[in-house]
Design an enzyme around this catalytic site. Structure first.
Site, mmCIF file in Angstrom:
data_model
loop_
_atom_site.group_PDB
_atom_site.id
_atom_site.type_symbol
_atom_site.label_atom_id
_atom_site.label_comp_id
_atom_site.label_asym_id
_atom_site.label_seq_id
_atom_site.Cartn_x
_atom_site.Cartn_y
_atom_site.Cartn_z
ATOM 1 N N LYS A 135 2.583 4.350 1.634
ATOM 2 C CA LYS A 135 2.327 4.988 2.969
ATOM 3 C C LYS A 135 2.836 6.249 2.320
ATOM 4 O O LYS A 135 2.981 7.679 2.363
ATOM 5 C CB LYS A 135 3.901 4.842 3.292
ATOM 6 N N TYR A 154 -7.058 1.975 5.864
ATOM 7 C CA TYR A 154 -6.064 1.100 5.784
ATOM 8 C C TYR A 154 -6.251 -0.390 6.249
ATOM 9 O O TYR A 154 -5.536 -1.127 6.075
ATOM 10 C CB TYR A 154 -4.789 1.387 5.064
ATOM 11 N N GLU A 178 0.970 -1.616 -0.225
ATOM 12 C CA GLU A 178 -0.490 0.281 0.292
ATOM 13 C C GLU A 178 0.840 1.422 0.106
ATOM 14 O O GLU A 178 1.958 1.145 0.213
ATOM 15 C CB GLU A 178 -0.695 -0.458 1.111
ATOM 16 N N CYS A 211 16.757 29.362 32.759
ATOM 17 C CA CYS A 211 16.738 30.135 31.777
ATOM 18 C C CYS A 211 15.529 29.907 30.867
ATOM 19 O O CYS A 211 14.842 29.407 31.559
ATOM 20 C CB CYS A 211 17.447 28.976 30.626
#
Length: 714
Positions: free
Chosen positions: A139, A248, A137, A462
């Site tokens: 991607k 899918y 299939e 920070c």
């Protein structure tokens, strides 16, 4: 369980439908309701023909006329719009996205760009289950999604998240026309499917053009556009953007097909859109050939793909192959090589992350890399800069790793600055690549080096780390403070109301109401949510501190080992010997090795970090001590399916605290299957096949009580 006459020719709104209608005030309520139902059935069929079959029956103008008539009827007669196509237009904006448990785990898959690694995957498969066929299939490069149906009706949708839980995006997904709100055909009673939401390339280009013309920042690529849209809290915004979807996989169903190929056929029959470029091959060489053909065709597709996925076709073979903690053993992603282009590096800036890590970023002359304009790229760390020998002004090669994250690959040609300073064999002390700063560019603290990495030593003092740490502190797996997203954190820091996470507990409704974008309700909700967070579990508190390398699993281990926050070195006068003993104890915790122990020690050895923890405790935050637990469940393995009365993560923590384990699938090592509401049938079938005892939640509680364990957990 077939859909009622949705495709019947007796419906006058299917073929050559009228686009002029009798006045609504000439209809009775019953007549209006009947016409509305016929329109709904027809519009569902038109949606299916357009978005799934790509074979529309009517023109866009005719469709718009039918849709408008349906809206008018529903408004005029105040008809129930639950499940109606008109519910796609959006709805009330959400305050935030809720987190929901997946019906079945959404695991990842191993991947590589190398054919040899795919062949090794094939060898492992055949060693375990023998010869197999594969389904190949595309991607898709989008956002993975779980969609759940009950009795053929859309119930909810969620993002993949951590694989076990994801964001509830039901309101957003309902607006996507390719997602059916009602299934077709002979569908199962319960169904959970996996799909990929994406933005078609032509639609993406149009959207970006509109954004630029409106003075808005364009999206970086279709994937970012799809992900950002789907997480938008206003469903009407989602409805206005051109999202689509491919389905899918069947994650769980009351009746599971025997093969992946049959699964895809079933998805189509139920009205769920499936890609047409899918093939079944007999061996791994066929899978390699498929990937090569898809790579050649990728630019002709109207959706982005970054490789192909190869799946074992047989479900029985899949179950025998099983899964790892985060990925399945029956599928493999054969990725495309990253796209590459050449441009000029104009500057290097250093960003400071939540953990203090310094990441150099290259600022580039904009260049198109695979259809995406790239103007920034990562340089990873100081060692990477030195290895590349890169300097400002160089011509460099850029690639998009995974076709998403741009990075500098190599120096193609040295710029003037670089050429004049480049090392030669006879002058080894001459300058060369960009010189990494010795001080944090944000707070001026000394930069510490840890191997190839660089970190700001300023800790939570920070400002860059502080802002990121506040957002992290609020996440669900930490202190679970609702309504504290990134923009609001930035606003609170900029207004001087919050300098550290401890300051969150000093906020008042009056403070927040005075800020732009805040009302009494949102202000009160945040203040109440902050107050409710004062009794976290110790592991959640440790996650919230943002200690490098400490995620949920490690935090649970630390909480079990130390029991209480008081066992951690928090005093202002803690000496080195105490930290040495602390580090030694850390290394006795499961999954805490030398490197992780060193990171944890560094965090607590920083006096600013300890001061923040003390300030939290002074403001009434009381992490709940963790009992040492015991071995009451030692050697027992549980699998959970369905929804329990408490979050699955709490059940997992309880079992692990008492020596047991919780896994994602039933195997020969499973001792009990715990079944909640709306359970997955496949796990029950596996339990029956392997004679694994099944316990509902009540029986599970009795089993724990027999061993002296209270359930549900407090």
């Amino acid at each position: 369980m077939s859909d009622a006459d949705a495709g019947s020719d007796s419906n006058p709104y299917l073929r050559a439908p009228p686009t002029e209608f009798d006045p609504i005030d000439s209809l009775s309520r019953d007549e209006g309701a009947k016409q509305a139902e016929l329109l709904r059935e027809a519009i569902r069929e038109h949606d299916y023909r357009y978005y799934v079959d790509a074979d529309p029956l009517v023109s866009d103008a005719a469709y718009d006329a039918l849709f408008g008539r349906l809206q008018d009827l529903e408004d005029a007669f105040d008809l129930d719009t639950t499940g109606s196509p008109t519910s796609r237009v959006g709805g009330t904006p959400l305050d935030e996205l809720e987190t929901v448990e997946h019906v079945a785990p959404m695991l990842s898959i191993d991947q590589s760009t190398e054919a040899e690694e795919l062949r090794e995957f094939d060898e492992r498969v055949r060693r375990t289950v023998g010869e197999v066929a594969y389904v190949c299939e595309p991607k898709f490069d989008g956002l993975s999604l779980e969609v759940v149906y009950e009795d053929g009706e859309f119930v909810h949708a969620a993002t993949r998240g951590d694989g076990q839980r994801g964001d509830d995006v039901s309101a957003q997904v309902k607006t996507i026309p390719a997602v059916p709100l009602r299934l077709r055909g002979d569908y199962p009673e319960t169904l959970a499917v996996r799909g990929e939401v994406y933005m078609p390339k032509p639609a993406f280009a149009d959207l970006n053009r509109e954004r630029v013309e409106a003075g808005d920042e364009p999206f970086a690529n279709p994937r970012n556009a799809a992900a950002g849209t789907l997480r938008n809290l206003d469903p009407s915004v989602v409805a206005s953007r051109p999202l689509s979807i491919f389905f899918y996989d069947i994650l769980d169903a009351s009746e599971m097909p025997d093969t992946q190929w049959e699964s895809l056929d079933d998805l189509r029959d139920w009205g769920l859109r499936v890609a047409d470029r899918i093939e079944r091959v007999e061996d791994v060489e066929g899978a390699i050939d498929y990937r090569n053909r898809m790579q050649a065709a990728r630019d002709d597709l109207d959706y982005e793909i970054d490789g192909t996925v190869i799946k074992v076709d047989s479900r029985e073979a899949r179950e025998r192959l099983g899964e790892k903690s985060r990925s399945v053993r029956w599928a493999f992603a054969y990725k495309f090589p990253a796209r590459q282009e050449v441009t000029i590096l104009r500057d290097i800036v250093v960003q400071v992350g939540r953990t203090g890590r310094l990441t150099p970023v290259a600022l580039l002359d904009p260049v198109d890399v695979g259809g995406v304009t790239v103007s920034r790229a990562t340089l990873h760390n100081p060692d990477e800069i030195e290895s590349l020998g890169v300097a400002i002004g160089d011509t460099v090669r850029i690639k998009r790793a995974g076709d998403v994250i741009p990075q500098v690959v190599e120096v193609v040609e040295a710029g003037e600055q670089h050429s004049s300073a480049r090392r030669t064999e006879s002058d080894e002390d001459a300058g060369g690549s960009y010189e990494f700063p010795d001080e944090c560019p944000v707070c001026g603290s000394v930069v510490d080096r840890d191997g190839p990495l660089a970190f700001c030593s300023g800790g939570l003092s920070c400002p860059a780390q502080r802002e990121a740490s506040i957002g992290h502190f609020a996440i669900k797996s930490a202190m679970d403070i609702d309504g504290l997203g990134g923009e609001r954190v930035s606003q609170l820091v900029e207004e001087g109301l919050v300098e550290s996470v401890a300051d969150l507990y000093d906020l008042t409704v009056e403070d927040l109401e005075a800020l732009d974008g805040w009302g009494e309700t949102s202000a009160r909700n945040l203040v109440e949510s902050v107050a409710e967070s004062k009794r976290p579990t110790l592991d959640s508190f440790l996650v919230g501190l943002g200690i490098p390398e400490v995620g949920e699993a490690t935090a649970r281990g630390l909480a079990r080992e130390f029991g209480s926050i008081d066992a951690f070195p928090l005093g202002s006068d803690t000496d080195e010997a105490e930290f040495d003993a602390f580090e030694a104890q850390l290394q006795t915790v499961d999954d805490v090795g030398e490197t992780v122990a060193h990171h944890i020690r560094d965090f607590f050895e920083n006096e600013d970090n300890r001061a923040v923890v003390r300030a939290l405790l002074d403001r009434g935050v009381e992490p709940e001590p963790v009992e040492s637990g015991g071995d009451e469940l030692d050697g027992l393995t549980f699998v959970v399916t369905g929804t329990l009365s408490v979050p699955r993560s709490d059940v997992t923590e309880l079992v692990e605290r008492h020596g047991g384990s919780v896994t994602g699938s039933v195997s020969g090592n499973t001792d009990y299957l715990v079944v909640g509401e709306n359970p997955g049938q496949s796990k029950r079938d596996d339990a029956d096949e392997r004679d694994v005892p099944v316990r509902d939640e009540s029986a599970f509680a009795e089993l724990l009580a027999e061993r002296g364990i209270d359930y549900p957990p407090a």
